[in-house]
Design a protein around this motif. Structure first.
Motif, PDB file in Angstrom:
ATOM      1  N   ALA A   1       1.934   5.335  -6.446  1.00  0.00           N
ATOM      2  CA  ALA A   1       0.962   5.882  -6.679  1.00  0.00           C
ATOM      3  C   ALA A   1       0.602   7.197  -5.933  1.00  0.00           C
ATOM      4  CB  ALA A   1      -0.155   4.685  -6.065  1.00  0.00           C
ATOM      5  N   THR A   2       1.244   7.451  -4.838  1.00  0.00           N
ATOM      6  CA  THR A   2       1.196   8.830  -4.162  1.00  0.00           C
ATOM      7  C   THR A   2       1.434   9.688  -5.140  1.00  0.00           C
ATOM      8  OG1 THR A   2       3.451   8.538  -3.388  1.00  0.00           O
ATOM      9  CG2 THR A   2       1.808   7.666  -1.780  1.00  0.00           C
ATOM     10  N   ASN A   3       2.067   9.724  -6.220  1.00  0.00           N
ATOM     11  CA  ASN A   3       2.686  10.696  -7.022  1.00  0.00           C
ATOM     12  C   ASN A   3       1.470  11.109  -7.983  1.00  0.00           C
ATOM     13  OD1 ASN A   3       5.710   9.491  -7.082  1.00  0.00           O
ATOM     14  ND2 ASN A   3       5.256  11.123  -5.975  1.00  0.00           N
ATOM     15  N   TYR A   4       0.398   9.952  -8.196  1.00  0.00           N
ATOM     16  CA  TYR A   4      -0.518  10.530  -9.423  1.00  0.00           C
ATOM     17  C   TYR A   4      -1.939   9.782  -9.276  1.00  0.00           C
ATOM     18  CZ  TYR A   4       0.772   5.474 -10.490  1.00  0.00           C
ATOM     19  OH  TYR A   4       0.976   4.349 -10.530  1.00  0.00           O
ATOM     20  N   ALA A   5      -2.245   9.220  -7.950  1.00  0.00           N
ATOM     21  CA  ALA A   5      -3.319   8.539  -7.860  1.00  0.00           C
ATOM     22  C   ALA A   5      -4.543   9.570  -7.335  1.00  0.00           C
ATOM     23  CB  ALA A   5      -3.466   7.281  -7.026  1.00  0.00           C
ATOM     24  N   MET A   6      -4.233  10.497  -6.523  1.00  0.00           N
ATOM     25  CA  MET A   6      -4.999  11.594  -5.986  1.00  0.00           C
ATOM     26  C   MET A   6      -4.417  13.062  -6.311  1.00  0.00           C
ATOM     27  SD  MET A   6      -6.717  10.217  -2.342  1.00  0.00           S
ATOM     28  CE  MET A   6      -5.048  10.186  -1.544  1.00  0.00           C
ATOM     29  N   LYS A   7      -5.089  13.807  -6.830  1.00  0.00           N
ATOM     30  CA  LYS A   7      -4.879  15.114  -7.166  1.00  0.00           C
ATOM     31  C   LYS A   7      -4.149  15.936  -5.913  1.00  0.00           C
ATOM     32  CE  LYS A   7      -7.584  16.254 -11.140  1.00  0.00           C
ATOM     33  NZ  LYS A   7      -6.246  16.168 -12.112  1.00  0.00           N
ATOM     34  N   GLN A   8      -4.812  15.845  -4.681  1.00  0.00           N
ATOM     35  CA  GLN A   8      -4.361  16.652  -3.627  1.00  0.00           C
ATOM     36  C   GLN A   8      -5.019  15.990  -2.343  1.00  0.00           C
ATOM     37  OE1 GLN A   8      -5.621  20.554  -4.035  1.00  0.00           O
ATOM     38  NE2 GLN A   8      -7.826  20.056  -3.535  1.00  0.00           N
ATOM     39  N   TYR A   9      -4.239  16.129  -1.241  1.00  0.00           N
ATOM     40  CA  TYR A   9      -4.748  15.536   0.145  1.00  0.00           C
ATOM     41  C   TYR A   9      -3.856  16.176   1.181  1.00  0.00           C
ATOM     42  CZ  TYR A   9      -0.670  12.538  -0.547  1.00  0.00           C
ATOM     43  OH  TYR A   9       0.463  11.737  -0.772  1.00  0.00           O
ATOM     44  N   ARG A  10      -4.383  15.952   2.545  1.00  0.00           N
ATOM     45  CA  ARG A  10      -3.810  16.628   3.697  1.00  0.00           C
ATOM     46  C   ARG A  10      -2.705  15.559   4.109  1.00  0.00           C
ATOM     47  NH1 ARG A  10      -6.365  20.631   7.982  1.00  0.00           N
ATOM     48  NH2 ARG A  10      -4.489  21.591   8.810  1.00  0.00           N
ATOM     49  N   GLN A  11      -1.467  15.810   4.489  1.00  0.00           N
ATOM     50  CA  GLN A  11      -0.486  15.018   4.935  1.00  0.00           C
ATOM     51  C   GLN A  11      -0.437  15.043   6.597  1.00  0.00           C
ATOM     52  OE1 GLN A  11       2.941  16.098   2.425  1.00  0.00           O
ATOM     53  NE2 GLN A  11       2.602  13.876   1.457  1.00  0.00           N
ATOM     54  N   SER A  12      -0.578  16.187   7.098  1.00  0.00           N
ATOM     55  CA  SER A  12      -0.364  16.603   8.384  1.00  0.00           C
ATOM     56  C   SER A  12      -0.981  17.735   8.747  1.00  0.00           C
ATOM     57  CB  SER A  12       0.894  16.468   8.927  1.00  0.00           C
ATOM     58  OG  SER A  12       1.773  17.582   8.517  1.00  0.00           O
TER      59      SER A  12
ATOM     60  N   LEU B   1       0.929  -1.138  -0.089  1.00  0.00           N
ATOM     61  CA  LEU B   1       0.231   0.052  -0.079  1.00  0.00           C
ATOM     62  C   LEU B   1       1.096   1.212   0.109  1.00  0.00           C
ATOM     63  CD1 LEU B   1      -2.772  -1.013   2.489  1.00  0.00           C
ATOM     64  CD2 LEU B   1      -3.142  -0.621   0.132  1.00  0.00           C
ATOM     65  N   PRO B   2       0.244   2.150  -0.900  1.00  0.00           N
ATOM     66  CA  PRO B   2       1.185   3.592  -0.592  1.00  0.00           C
ATOM     67  C   PRO B   2       1.112   4.110   0.599  1.00  0.00           C
ATOM     68  CG  PRO B   2      -0.702   3.820  -2.154  1.00  0.00           C
ATOM     69  CD  PRO B   2      -0.702   2.203  -1.844  1.00  0.00           C
ATOM     70  N   SER B   3       2.019   4.830   1.034  1.00  0.00           N
ATOM     71  CA  SER B   3       2.047   5.622   2.323  1.00  0.00           C
ATOM     72  C   SER B   3       1.452   7.134   2.261  1.00  0.00           C
ATOM     73  CB  SER B   3       3.327   5.496   2.965  1.00  0.00           C
ATOM     74  OG  SER B   3       3.444   6.222   4.375  1.00  0.00           O
ATOM     75  N   TRP B   4       0.183   7.215   2.246  1.00  0.00           N
ATOM     76  CA  TRP B   4      -0.221   8.643   2.137  1.00  0.00           C
ATOM     77  C   TRP B   4       0.111   9.608   3.075  1.00  0.00           C
ATOM     78  CZ3 TRP B   4      -2.260   8.598  -2.729  1.00  0.00           C
ATOM     79  CH2 TRP B   4      -2.729   7.380  -3.360  1.00  0.00           C
ATOM     80  N   ILE B   5      -0.050   9.123   4.235  1.00  0.00           N
ATOM     81  CA  ILE B   5       0.094   9.706   5.618  1.00  0.00           C
ATOM     82  C   ILE B   5       1.124   9.129   6.525  1.00  0.00           C
ATOM     83  CG2 ILE B   5      -0.944  10.870   7.582  1.00  0.00           C
ATOM     84  CD1 ILE B   5      -3.597  10.977   5.995  1.00  0.00           C
ATOM     85  N   SER B   6       1.988   9.706   7.050  1.00  0.00           N
ATOM     86  CA  SER B   6       3.131   9.048   8.018  1.00  0.00           C
ATOM     87  C   SER B   6       2.550   8.920   9.249  1.00  0.00           C
ATOM     88  CB  SER B   6       4.437   9.863   7.789  1.00  0.00           C
ATOM     89  OG  SER B   6       4.869   9.540   6.809  1.00  0.00           O
ATOM     90  N   VAL B   7       2.568   7.885   9.971  1.00  0.00           N
ATOM     91  CA  VAL B   7       2.274   7.609  11.134  1.00  0.00           C
ATOM     92  C   VAL B   7       3.501   8.270  11.993  1.00  0.00           C
ATOM     93  CG1 VAL B   7       1.755   6.127  12.957  1.00  0.00           C
ATOM     94  CG2 VAL B   7       0.986   5.795  10.656  1.00  0.00           C
ATOM     95  N   PRO B   8       3.255   8.819  13.162  1.00  0.00           N
ATOM     96  CA  PRO B   8       4.272   9.285  14.074  1.00  0.00           C
ATOM     97  C   PRO B   8       5.316   7.925  14.482  1.00  0.00           C
ATOM     98  CG  PRO B   8       2.489  10.450  14.750  1.00  0.00           C
ATOM     99  CD  PRO B   8       1.944   9.425  13.656  1.00  0.00           C
ATOM    100  N   SER B   9       6.624   8.081  14.468  1.00  0.00           N
ATOM    101  CA  SER B   9       7.520   6.924  14.849  1.00  0.00           C
ATOM    102  C   SER B   9       8.538   7.499  15.714  1.00  0.00           C
ATOM    103  CB  SER B   9       8.065   6.307  13.551  1.00  0.00           C
ATOM    104  OG  SER B   9       8.942   7.554  12.854  1.00  0.00           O
ATOM    105  N   LEU B  10       9.347   6.593  16.184  1.00  0.00           N
ATOM    106  CA  LEU B  10      10.391   7.004  17.445  1.00  0.00           C
ATOM    107  C   LEU B  10      11.698   7.702  16.490  1.00  0.00           C
ATOM    108  CD1 LEU B  10      11.222   6.903  20.266  1.00  0.00           C
ATOM    109  CD2 LEU B  10      12.522   4.705  19.337  1.00  0.00           C
TER     110      LEU B  10
END
Length: 850
Positions: A591-602, A289-298
């Motif tokens: 897919a994160t480069n072209y599958a959606m036109k725009q979205y919020r990451q954080s 799966l593409p990583s659209w939004i990053s989960v907080p990590s250590l």
């Protein structure tokens, strides 16, 4: 009449069989009394050879003879041992004890069988281990040319190993860190390192590889034995608590199993045990799966244990069994849950071409919860004329990160996902050729929720993927020709929802606004890959032009590219190897480069794409030289590499009012990279000393866009890592250093540089059965505006070793340091982070091996 003849024949054969005698016994090392395998045993009569056999895996031998005569002798010969003549014992087994010796054969000297071999190097682990060593990992660290990374990854002569087995079986499917930690040092016999490893028997001596494998052999006393180990602990700190682990293991040549359970709040990363450290499978890889939004990590620029405030638990089951015809069946199941807390402050400075740099700050107090379950079944047949492999994998996971930012807003990222995959691989060998077929099919589902106070942004993703490949290969004299055709279909559906919600009186959500954007994209990739190889005993040459056809249904785009590749290998002699490869490749974005036109990451980041497929064209090459003299414990490796990349897109970054806006648009851009590395390892066995020096250099040149303007930058990075390990019977001393210099030049800006280093020393004194240890780590970091920071961290411990029990007490963070800071440069940005450390803690633990 026929019945009478048959009867007399049976009686004659039976009488002859009963008249035969059998000479039996076993062969052993005269010092260690370990049984020796594959020893040549010859029956001598009047000084002349009469019959011959070899000892089996357990060291036993059997020679049938018509009648034993007075003066008959047995003679045993084995590489690394003196030839031994022994009289035949009467009425009982004959024991042949062989003494090791030193000899020279084709540039390979063997002293007491400590290290033997050429392409397969065998280390006698019993000669490197001592009483202080607790696990297999402790012993492997002492081997010349072998290094262990923090996560357990094993490197040989600077290269990571691709396959790790114990008694010839891969119990963990490449997750061998569990075995390093749980196999006891007292139970190991030898380690075999196989260079140019080809595990598929049908491809041996036909397909050349640069892979490195390691196999661990256990002592006879430990093989097939149930070995439970219990490790409880108590930590006195804030708060005080108890935890620990239990491990049950049984390792044999035909069957292996391991059960493991662990609970930890000491800062340890239990996930290391489940990391894929080695992979040698030729199965087609599943999609992800593409990583659209990053989960907080250590965030951990230093030892993770000092920064991780955690509550973790892990449960795992591993089984492997060898069936008929060398078939293997492996089952693995594991579950990991972690709750991690971390507090961090950040100041970021961006040079975006304005009159003054842009500065953003962030204070982040985050809590990260992760649950992951994995189940895998694998079956393998590995014969000289046929190879087969099929596997099924299922995994479910959920990552949940809650961040309190600047004490003004709350951000939560929650991502549950589900993955299911199945693959099959078949290889058939004919008289003059081979045919193989590989297929994989997998499904992935995930939901990424981003909550910012009362607002929710959701991306729901479904991904279907299947791939198939057909390959034909023919070997004739020194030439190998191979042709492969494959097709890959990847269908992804992503739907973006944005809502603004508020909490009502009944704690339910009341929808204020709702917006949905859905997009389906199918990517079809077809490949035709011809491959030609010329090989001799000392030379390899390979050439492969990869023809690739790709079709994207959204955006409507078709690509036809070629990616040629040339490989040259020369074995100069038994010690030296030279490798050169170069190629040209074309890759497309995910897919994160072209599958959606725009979205919020954080909470402060937005991403916008355009209807264009990102294409990166790369010209690359590498030259490497390897030298080894295992008996002299000398290992040397050096390499240089270069690459030039051309892209048809550019990533534009704007920062307004502390908010980040990243967009991808059509713009020709490029980057350059030049690098080099050096690895030297020298051991002194008689002194129990091992030294190592690593060095690397990397130069990069690129462009960053902001508001449509290009900002060029260059960066040089130098790193030197010396280390020393000294471990006689009465003490142990180690030193590790890492010195790095970073120099960056940005357009219309002055040069920026950082000179940081890390040095650590540890010493252990052994008094009877007690080991007293002390360690120090010193960090010197240059910060922004010419400031620098020195941080000194210390630990002390005591270990009392008994026959089956180890008691230990460890005092961590002796000086009770509270913070750690560092500055890093990345392209056009300068980032300074401050971290909160775990306070002073006392841990009391025990280890009991049943």
């Amino acid at each position: 009449m026929k019945k009478i003849i048959v009867l007399f024949t049976i009686l004659f054969v039976a009488c002859h069989a009963f008249a035969q005698e059998k000479i039996s016994g076993y062969v052993e090392d005269s010092l260690t009394h370990n049984r020796l395998t594959n020893v040549s045993v010859t029956l001598l009569r009047n000084g002349k050879p009469l019959k011959f056999t070899r000892s089996k895996e357990d060291g036993t031998f059997l020679i049938p003879i018509a009648q034993k005569q007075t003066g008959d002798m047995l003679q045993a010969s084995y590489m690394g041992y003196k030839k031994q003549k022994t009289a035949i014992s009467s009425g009982k087994e004959t024991i042949i004890s062989m003494a090791s010796t030193a000899f020279v054969l084709k540039e390979v000297q063997v002293k007491g069988s400590r290290i033997t071999g050429r392409d397969t190097i065998s280390f006698d682990l019993t000669r490197f281990a001592n009483e202080r060593d607790n696990s297999l990992k402790d012993v492997l660290k002492k081997l010349p040319g072998v290094d262990i990374e923090k996560n357990g990854r094993i490197n040989y002569n600077g290269k990571p190993i691709n396959r790790f087995t114990v008694e010839g079986l891969d119990l963990t499917g490449g997750k061998y860190n569990q075995l390093e930690e749980n196999i006891k040092a007292k139970d190991v016999k030898k380690a075999e390192v196989i260079e140019h490893d080809q595990p598929i028997k049908a491809l041996q001596n036909k397909t050349f590889t640069d892979n490195v494998a390691m196999n661990i052999a256990l002592k006879d006393s430990a093989r097939d034995k149930l070995m439970p180990t219990l490790k409880p602990y108590m930590l006195v700190g804030h708060p005080s608590h108890v935890g620990g682990s239990i491990n049950i293991m049984q390792i044999g040549k035909k069957k292996q199993m391991m059960y493991d359970a662990e609970y930890d709040r000491t800062g340890k990363n239990l996930g290391y045990a489940l990391n894929q450290l080695a992979s040698y499978s030729n199965r087609l890889a599943p999609a992800s799966l593409p990583s659209w939004i990053s989960v907080p990590s250590l965030d951990a620029p230093i030892d993770e244990e000092r920064l991780r405030f955690n509550t973790s638990q892990k449960y795992s089951i591993n089984h492997i069994k060898k069936n008929k015809d060398d078939a293997e069946t492996r089952i693995e199941a594991n579950y990991l849950r972690t709750v991690t807390r971390q507090e961090r402050e950040n100041m970021s400075i961006y040079d975006l071409g304005g009159e003054a740099p842009t500065v953003t700050t962030e204070h982040n107090h985050k809590t990260m919860i992760s649950d992951a379950f994995n189940l895998q079944w694998e079956n393998k047949v590995n014969k000289a004329e046929h190879y087969g492999n099929e596997s099924i994998g299922l995994s479910t996971a959920q990552s949940d990160g809650l961040s309190n930012i600047n004490d003004t807003l709350t951000q939560r990222v929650r991502i549950p996902k589900f993955d299911l995959s199945a693959s099959i691989y078949r290889l058939f060998v004919f008289k003059k050729s081979q045919l193989s077929w590989r297929s994989t099919a997998d499904y992935h589902h995930g939901v990424a929720d981003l909550y910012i106070n009362d607002e929710r942004n959701r991306i729901r993703t479904n991904l279907w993927h299947t791939a198939h490949a057909l390959q034909w290969m023919r070997n004739r004299f020194h030439w190998t020709q191979e042709y492969r055709m494959s097709i890959d279909l990847n269908n992804i559906y992503a739907k973006y929802q944005e809502r603004s919600d508020e909490i009502g009186k009944n704690n339910g959500f009341i929808e204020n606004s709702h917006d949905e954007i859905g997009q389906n994209s199918l990517n079809i990739t077809g490949k035709f890959t011809p491959y030609w190889q010329y090989k001799t005993e000392t030379f390899r040459m390979s050439f492969s032009p990869d023809f690739i056809w790709e079709r994207f249904t959204y955006p409507q785009k078709t690509l036809l590219t070629i990616s040629p590749y040339l490989y040259l290998y020369k074995k100069l002699d038994f010690r030296r190897e030279l490798t050169i490869y170069t190629g040209y490749s074309t890759g497309t974005g995910n897919a994160t480069n072209y599958a959606m036109k725009q979205y919020r990451q954080s909470y402060r980041s937005w991403y916008t794409s355009s209807d264009i497929i990102p294409i990166t064209r790369s010209l690359y090459s590498k030259l490497s030289y390897d030298y080894k003299r295992p008996i002299k414990e000398i290992f040397f490796s050096a390499s240089v590499n270069a690459s030039k990349n051309w892209m048809n897109t550019a990533s534009d970054l704007r920062i307004e009012d502390g908010k980040y806006y990243t967009s991808l648009y059509k713009q020709d851009s490029k980057s350059d990279n030049i690098g080099g590395s050096l690895y030297i390892s020298k051991g002194f066995y008689d002194l129990h000393l091992k030294t190592r020096l690593e060095g690397s250099y990397n130069y990069s040149k690129g462009e960053q866009y902001s508001s449509g303007k290009a900002i060029s930058y260059t960066a040089d990075n130098y790193t030197v890592k010396p280390s020393i390990d000294f471990s006689p019977s009465w003490c142990a001393f180690s030193y590790e250093g890492e010195f790095s210099f970073y120099n960056s030049k940005r357009q219309k800006m002055a040069k920026s540089s950082l000179f940081n280093w890390r040095q650590s020393v540890s010493a252990t004194a052994t008094i009877s059965h007690v080991d007293l240890s002390f360690s120090l780590v010193h960090y010197h970091n240059e910060l922004q505006e010419g400031n620098h920071l020195n941080t000194l961290l210390g630990d002390a411990s005591a270990v009392w070793r008994m026959k089956k029990l180890r008691l230990s007490a460890e005092l961590r963070n002796l000086f009770n340091k509270k913070n750690y800071m560092e500055t890093i440069y990345s392209g056009i940005s300068t980032l300074t982070d401050s971290y909160y450390l775990r306070p002073r803690e006392l841990m009391i633990s025990a280890q009991y091996s049943f």
